[in-house]
Write an enzyme that holds these catalytic residues in place. Sequence first.
Site, PDB file in Angstrom:
ATOM      1  N   ARG A 106      -0.854  -7.311 -19.032  1.00 47.23           N
ATOM      2  CA  ARG A 106      -1.221  -6.674 -18.081  1.00 47.23           C
ATOM      3  C   ARG A 106      -1.842  -5.615 -19.062  1.00 47.23           C
ATOM      4  O   ARG A 106      -1.106  -5.218 -20.372  1.00 47.23           O
ATOM      5  CB  ARG A 106      -0.435  -6.617 -16.904  1.00 47.23           C
ATOM      6  CG  ARG A 106       0.449  -5.808 -17.173  1.00 47.23           C
ATOM      7  CD  ARG A 106       1.355  -4.801 -16.120  1.00 47.23           C
ATOM      8  NE  ARG A 106       2.847  -4.261 -16.724  1.00 47.23           N
ATOM      9  CZ  ARG A 106       2.893  -3.030 -17.261  1.00 47.23           C
ATOM     10  NH1 ARG A 106       1.886  -2.600 -17.750  1.00 47.23           N
ATOM     11  NH2 ARG A 106       4.090  -2.424 -17.677  1.00 47.23           N
ATOM     12  N   ASN A 108      -1.787  -1.487 -20.521  1.00 47.45           N
ATOM     13  CA  ASN A 108      -0.092  -0.918 -20.299  1.00 47.45           C
ATOM     14  C   ASN A 108      -0.994   1.065 -20.715  1.00 47.45           C
ATOM     15  O   ASN A 108      -2.184   0.998 -20.311  1.00 47.45           O
ATOM     16  CB  ASN A 108       0.498  -0.912 -21.641  1.00 47.45           C
ATOM     17  CG  ASN A 108       1.435  -0.165 -21.489  1.00 47.45           C
ATOM     18  OD1 ASN A 108       1.985   0.170 -20.218  1.00 47.45           O
ATOM     19  ND2 ASN A 108       2.597   0.134 -22.235  1.00 47.45           N
ATOM     20  N   GLU A 127       7.184  -9.126 -21.697  1.00 47.83           N
ATOM     21  CA  GLU A 127       7.828  -8.872 -22.960  1.00 47.83           C
ATOM     22  C   GLU A 127       7.828  -9.614 -23.288  1.00 47.83           C
ATOM     23  O   GLU A 127       9.447  -9.553 -24.559  1.00 47.83           O
ATOM     24  CB  GLU A 127       8.599  -7.499 -22.676  1.00 47.83           C
ATOM     25  CG  GLU A 127       8.296  -6.116 -21.541  1.00 47.83           C
ATOM     26  CD  GLU A 127       9.119  -5.226 -21.383  1.00 47.83           C
ATOM     27  OE1 GLU A 127      10.130  -5.111 -22.807  1.00 47.83           O
ATOM     28  OE2 GLU A 127       8.490  -3.951 -20.450  1.00 47.83           O
ATOM     29  N   ASN A 154       1.461   0.358 -26.802  1.00 43.44           N
ATOM     30  CA  ASN A 154       1.783   1.927 -26.208  1.00 43.44           C
ATOM     31  C   ASN A 154       0.967   2.798 -26.792  1.00 43.44           C
ATOM     32  O   ASN A 154       1.484   3.072 -27.715  1.00 43.44           O
ATOM     33  CB  ASN A 154       3.404   2.177 -26.151  1.00 43.44           C
ATOM     34  CG  ASN A 154       3.637   1.280 -24.470  1.00 43.44           C
ATOM     35  OD1 ASN A 154       3.406   1.965 -23.798  1.00 43.44           O
ATOM     36  ND2 ASN A 154       5.198   0.835 -24.787  1.00 43.44           N
ATOM     37  N   ASP A 203       7.426   5.037 -26.817  1.00 42.41           N
ATOM     38  CA  ASP A 203       6.691   4.784 -25.266  1.00 42.41           C
ATOM     39  C   ASP A 203       5.240   5.566 -25.241  1.00 42.41           C
ATOM     40  O   ASP A 203       4.645   5.659 -26.260  1.00 42.41           O
ATOM     41  CB  ASP A 203       7.357   4.901 -23.965  1.00 42.41           C
ATOM     42  CG  ASP A 203       7.371   4.069 -23.135  1.00 42.41           C
ATOM     43  OD1 ASP A 203       5.442   4.029 -22.985  1.00 42.41           O
ATOM     44  OD2 ASP A 203       7.824   3.249 -22.260  1.00 42.41           O
TER      45      ASP A 203
END
Length: 303
Positions: A106, A108, A127, A154, A203
């Site tokens: 997907r 991010n 993941e 990320n 992140d």
Amino acid sequence: MADMLNIEPTKVTSWGTAALLGEGPSWHQDSDRLYWVDIKGQQLHWLDLPTGTHHFQTVDEPLCWVLPTDGDWLLAGFHRSVELLHPSTFTRKRLFSLQHEPSGNRLNDAKLDRQGRLWFGSMHDQERQSSGNLYRMSEPGIAECVDSGYVVSNGPAVNKSGDCLYHSCSSSRVIFRFCLDDKGNLSDKQPFIRFSGNMGFPDGMTIDSEGGLWVAQWGGGGICRFDVQGKLERRIAMPVPYITSLAFGGENLSRLFVTSASLPLSAAQRKAMPTAGCLFELDCGFSGVAEVSFALPDMYQPD
């Protein structure tokens, strides 16, 4: 991490409801709104800063990020497509799909660079596989894969001068730095920051007006600021462990907003930490850099 680097904010305010996976805070100056998403909860959230009111809307598939445009629409990343999303009617107009992405992937995080080019990543939703990619959309409707091999891609972020792009492989705890030229080409990929185990995983990221790189600590319960050489300059502890991303907003871009997740917590942990998954606001003593809006070409103006 040395104790001397830990700085306690004078006040942390929580906004909204507890998201499963709150992500992608994005300041939209024209509407005085701070948008963010709940990817797993399939919701768009926004905070009207003039009134301090929180709103949300459920959509029919994972919504991974929204970014400002120069029109009335949002640029939105859904499960495997990039679309225009109207924030009042929630009408959608697809720009393109990523049909070649593996079925377990997907989208991010995403950001716009100083020239308004879109950069976004994909990841393996469970993941487990290094099937994620980094994409650039420099021409309307055309996404080019510019890097690959990510389990969890990320936080793309572009430095203040626009000649450097940061992007992380969260599962490896590494933030990479690329040289970025004025045509949108990347080169000289180098490891820039490595998180130790007690820092959690890098992140989402953002840049402040002094060139500092702010990074959310997934599983590390805080946010970190690194200077332009990649040296850890300070860390601010947050009241919940799973911090996902951050963005400056408000007048003078002096308000720092931080998203979080509740999904990894047990029922008992959620009860003990009721603000897990909320949007947080704090005064960090820095201001942000004005973000560029995506320019909607005439051919992509919705009917």
